[in-house]
Write a protein that holds these residues in place. Structure first.
Motif, PDB file in Angstrom:
ATOM      1  N   UNK A  26       0.747  -1.146   0.084  1.00 39.56           N
ATOM      2  CA  UNK A  26      -0.073   0.114   0.050  1.00 39.56           C
ATOM      3  C   UNK A  26       0.954   1.070   0.141  1.00 39.56           C
ATOM      4  N   UNK A  27       1.065   2.066  -1.056  1.00 41.42           N
ATOM      5  CA  UNK A  27       1.800   3.284  -1.149  1.00 41.42           C
ATOM      6  C   UNK A  27       0.980   4.350  -0.368  1.00 41.42           C
ATOM      7  N   UNK A  28       1.896   5.205   0.093  1.00 41.33           N
ATOM      8  CA  UNK A  28       1.128   6.187   1.113  1.00 41.33           C
ATOM      9  C   UNK A  28       0.497   7.416   0.065  1.00 41.33           C
ATOM     10  N   UNK A  29       0.007   8.354   1.006  1.00 42.89           N
ATOM     11  CA  UNK A  29      -0.881   9.305   0.348  1.00 42.89           C
ATOM     12  C   UNK A  29      -0.661  10.676   0.910  1.00 42.89           C
ATOM     13  N   UNK A  30      -1.112  11.711   0.439  1.00 51.08           N
ATOM     14  CA  UNK A  30      -0.998  12.994   1.159  1.00 51.08           C
ATOM     15  C   UNK A  30      -2.241  13.288   1.515  1.00 51.08           C
ATOM     16  N   UNK A  31      -2.541  13.873   2.879  1.00 47.57           N
ATOM     17  CA  UNK A  31      -3.826  14.460   3.097  1.00 47.57           C
ATOM     18  C   UNK A  31      -3.557  16.036   3.415  1.00 47.57           C
ATOM     19  N   UNK A  32      -4.441  16.698   2.664  1.00 46.42           N
ATOM     20  CA  UNK A  32      -4.041  18.153   2.371  1.00 46.42           C
ATOM     21  C   UNK A  32      -5.456  18.975   2.826  1.00 46.42           C
ATOM     22  N   UNK A  33      -5.379  19.771   3.799  1.00 47.27           N
ATOM     23  CA  UNK A  33      -6.416  20.791   4.001  1.00 47.27           C
ATOM     24  C   UNK A  33      -6.023  22.201   3.222  1.00 47.27           C
ATOM     25  N   UNK A  34      -7.062  22.571   2.211  1.00 49.30           N
ATOM     26  CA  UNK A  34      -6.633  23.760   1.517  1.00 49.30           C
ATOM     27  C   UNK A  34      -6.977  25.012   2.156  1.00 49.30           C
ATOM     28  N   UNK A  35      -6.739  25.967   1.198  1.00 48.93           N
ATOM     29  CA  UNK A  35      -7.454  27.332   1.799  1.00 48.93           C
ATOM     30  C   UNK A  35      -6.495  28.256   2.698  1.00 48.93           C
ATOM     31  N   UNK A  36      -5.397  27.703   3.204  1.00 51.11           N
ATOM     32  CA  UNK A  36      -4.358  28.483   3.815  1.00 51.11           C
ATOM     33  C   UNK A  36      -3.330  29.382   2.971  1.00 51.11           C
ATOM     34  N   UNK A  37      -3.405  30.688   3.384  1.00 50.30           N
ATOM     35  CA  UNK A  37      -2.323  31.399   2.831  1.00 50.30           C
ATOM     36  C   UNK A  37      -0.959  31.114   3.363  1.00 50.30           C
ATOM     37  N   UNK A  38       0.010  30.895   2.586  1.00 47.40           N
ATOM     38  CA  UNK A  38       1.239  30.417   3.132  1.00 47.40           C
ATOM     39  C   UNK A  38       2.261  31.987   3.213  1.00 47.40           C
ATOM     40  N   UNK A  39       3.297  31.751   3.754  1.00 49.85           N
ATOM     41  CA  UNK A  39       4.304  32.589   4.038  1.00 49.85           C
ATOM     42  C   UNK A  39       5.810  31.861   4.370  1.00 49.85           C
ATOM     43  N   UNK A  40       6.484  32.767   3.721  1.00 46.76           N
ATOM     44  CA  UNK A  40       8.016  32.580   4.108  1.00 46.76           C
ATOM     45  C   UNK A  40       8.794  32.398   2.935  1.00 46.76           C
ATOM     46  N   UNK A  41      10.010  31.632   3.191  1.00 48.11           N
ATOM     47  CA  UNK A  41      11.257  31.471   2.270  1.00 48.11           C
ATOM     48  C   UNK A  41      11.208  29.967   2.023  1.00 48.11           C
ATOM     49  N   UNK A  42      11.628  29.577   0.797  1.00 49.61           N
ATOM     50  CA  UNK A  42      11.887  28.145   0.309  1.00 49.61           C
ATOM     51  C   UNK A  42      13.110  27.996  -0.525  1.00 49.61           C
ATOM     52  N   UNK A  43      13.705  27.199  -0.288  1.00 53.72           N
ATOM     53  CA  UNK A  43      14.820  26.986  -1.229  1.00 53.72           C
ATOM     54  C   UNK A  43      14.612  25.929  -2.033  1.00 53.72           C
ATOM     55  N   UNK A  44      14.922  25.971  -3.720  1.00 47.81           N
ATOM     56  CA  UNK A  44      14.742  24.800  -4.443  1.00 47.81           C
ATOM     57  C   UNK A  44      16.037  23.806  -4.472  1.00 47.81           C
ATOM     58  N   UNK A  45      15.372  22.589  -4.554  1.00 52.80           N
ATOM     59  CA  UNK A  45      16.385  21.350  -4.573  1.00 52.80           C
ATOM     60  C   UNK A  45      17.243  21.681  -5.674  1.00 52.80           C
ATOM     61  N   UNK A  46      18.215  20.799  -5.669  1.00 56.21           N
ATOM     62  CA  UNK A  46      19.103  20.658  -6.979  1.00 56.21           C
ATOM     63  C   UNK A  46      18.223  20.073  -8.240  1.00 56.21           C
ATOM     64  N   UNK A  47      18.648  20.335  -9.623  1.00 54.18           N
ATOM     65  CA  UNK A  47      17.909  19.928 -10.539  1.00 54.18           C
ATOM     66  C   UNK A  47      18.017  18.487 -10.806  1.00 54.18           C
ATOM     67  N   UNK A  48      16.849  17.706 -10.817  1.00 51.87           N
ATOM     68  CA  UNK A  48      16.693  16.510 -11.089  1.00 51.87           C
ATOM     69  C   UNK A  48      17.179  15.869 -12.335  1.00 51.87           C
TER      70      UNK A  48
END
Length: 436
Positions: free
Chosen positions: A1-23
């Motif tokens: 059984x593979x895993x799943x994401x459970x997501x609750x939407x509607x939130x405004x996000x804020x902050x900084x994010x660093x992209x990963x190296x290029x696949x």
């Protein structure tokens, strides 16, 4: 059984994010370590399934691997076991990984023989290996296809010889593989209609630091003067432009204020401009991209007032990997856009899920979809859905984060193949997302 994401939407996000190296860069660069017996150090490696599988495969084949940290690795290919590549274990393991085809060029250049599994990977239509195989043949390799094992065997008994070739399509992996084979071929090789993506430019620059003689980097015509030996080097991957595009789309969809740090802005080509055409404000600040929180964004029309069309093209055109993201982001814009996916057949087959969420999309055929932006009058609804390929998976994740209510995304192994710790990184921005 593979895993799943459970997501609750509607939130405004804020902050900084660093992209990963290029696949897409990683799969080429890591394969290139097999061209030399000397030590090669690579940094900014993305910690994702596809890349880790390739590193494991090289280890099984006798490459010494010292993983200094999750994003830095030393490789030394001074005792490669060619016999291992004829074992059922190698065939099985390499058949699961599309990137495994990239070791053929280096092996052919250095040892005069290579083994190529029939490709696995994404379900986005036919992804043929003809460009690779024909290129190798032009350099003087013979190939035999073993139908029982689903397996290509390549041999260049008399060594590879430089030649002129015109590729039938500017395949990124095809060009990279042929370049890696040609750097040690005798004489000159000219590759016309070569791919010129930043990933490929990075590979060519790295090979030149190892002692190769490649000119025309960044153009669609590469000239390679063969050398007898390549040495070690250090190389740092670019940030992943697909991830950067995904984060721009995410910010717009969720009305969030996000800064993408260290985005390798000079290597993004037309990507920022395409998002601006959707009405998304973004500011380049040094090497960072700042996306302000926007209540609404309006899709531009062409100058004569006709509906905007966004389509993919080989670099420096718009990358096909971001069309799924653009399509999702357009559902909440004001105005309409035609998305035309030319390069792969089945990339648009996830729009039924967006329609279930309440998006207004007309799927014209396997290649074209018209998105009628609702300008946020009706937010998307959370649903349960499954991800068909890496990029669609993240598009659905972005849709879920902007939707009302709870969404469940199944088959997230597809997302993990291309995006590292995506749930943890989004939680830091304030997203409600968990693995179940």
């Amino acid at each position: 059984m593979s895993s799943a994401f459970e997501v609750r939407g509607g939130n405004r996000l804020k902050g900084e994010i660093i992209p990963q190296g290029a696949k897409n860069e990683a799969l080429q660069i890591i394969s290139a370590v097999m061209l030399t017996p000397e030590k090669v150090t690579i940094t900014n490696i993305p910690d994702i399934v596809d890349v880790n599988l390739l590193i494991e495969l090289l280890g099984d084949a006798g490459v010494k691997i010292n993983r200094i940290s999750r994003d830095t690795c030393e490789f030394q290919a001074d005792s490669i076991d060619l016999k291992y590549m004829e074992t059922p274990e190698f065939k099985k393991k390499s058949g699961k990984l599309r990137g495994a085809v990239m070791i053929a060029g280096p092996l052919l250049a250095r040892f005069g023989k290579a083994f190529v599994p029939k490709p696995g990977g994404d379900k986005i239509g036919r992804r043929r290996l003809d460009t690779h195989i024909i290129g190798f043949e032009k350099l003087g390799a013979q190939f035999v296809y073993d139908a029982d094992d689903n397996y290509f065997r390549l041999e260049a008994g008399n060594g590879l010889k430089g030649t002129y070739m015109l590729l039938d399509e500017p395949s990124v992996t095809g060009t990279a593989n042929i370049v890696m084979a040609a750097v040690m071929a005798e004489g000159f090789t000219t590759i016309y209609n070569a791919a010129c993506e930043p990933y490929l430019q990075q590979l060519c620059k790295m090979l030149n630091r190892m002692g190769a003689k490649i000119s025309g980097i960044g153009s669609n015509m590469l000239t390679i003067e063969g050398v007898k030996y390549l040495g070690g080097c250090e190389h740092r991957m670019l940030p992943d432009m697909i991830e950067i595009g995904s984060f721009i789309g995410l910010a717009a969809m969720t009305q969030s204020e996000i800064t993408i740090k260290d985005a390798g802005v000079e290597h993004l080509g037309i990507i920022p401009e395409k998002f601006r055409q959707l009405g998304i404000q973004l500011e380049i600040r040094g090497n960072d991209i700042y996306i302000p929180s926007q209540e609404t964004y309006e899709i531009q029309t062409f100058l004569d007032g006709s509906i905007l069309t966004i389509y993919d093209n080989p670099w420096p055109g718009f990358t096909p990997d971001l069309l799924s993201i653009v399509l999702v982001v357009a559902t909440q814009a004001r105005g309409s856009v035609m998305i035309h996916q030319k390069m792969f057949e089945s990339r648009l087959f996830f729009v039924d899920k967006l329609i279930d969420m309440g998006a207004q999309i007309v799927l014209c055929d396997p290649h074209r979809a018209v998105v009628i932006g609702l300008g946020r009058q009706h937010p998307l609804r959370g649903i349960t859905m499954s991800s068909p390929d890496i990029r669609a998976g993240v598009s659905l994740l972005i849709a879920a984060l902007s939707a009302d209510g709870k969404s469940t995304i199944q088959n997230i192994d597809q997302i993990d193949r291309g995006y590292q710790y995506i749930d943890e990184r989004l939680r830091k921005l304030g997203a409600e997302i968990k693995r179940v």
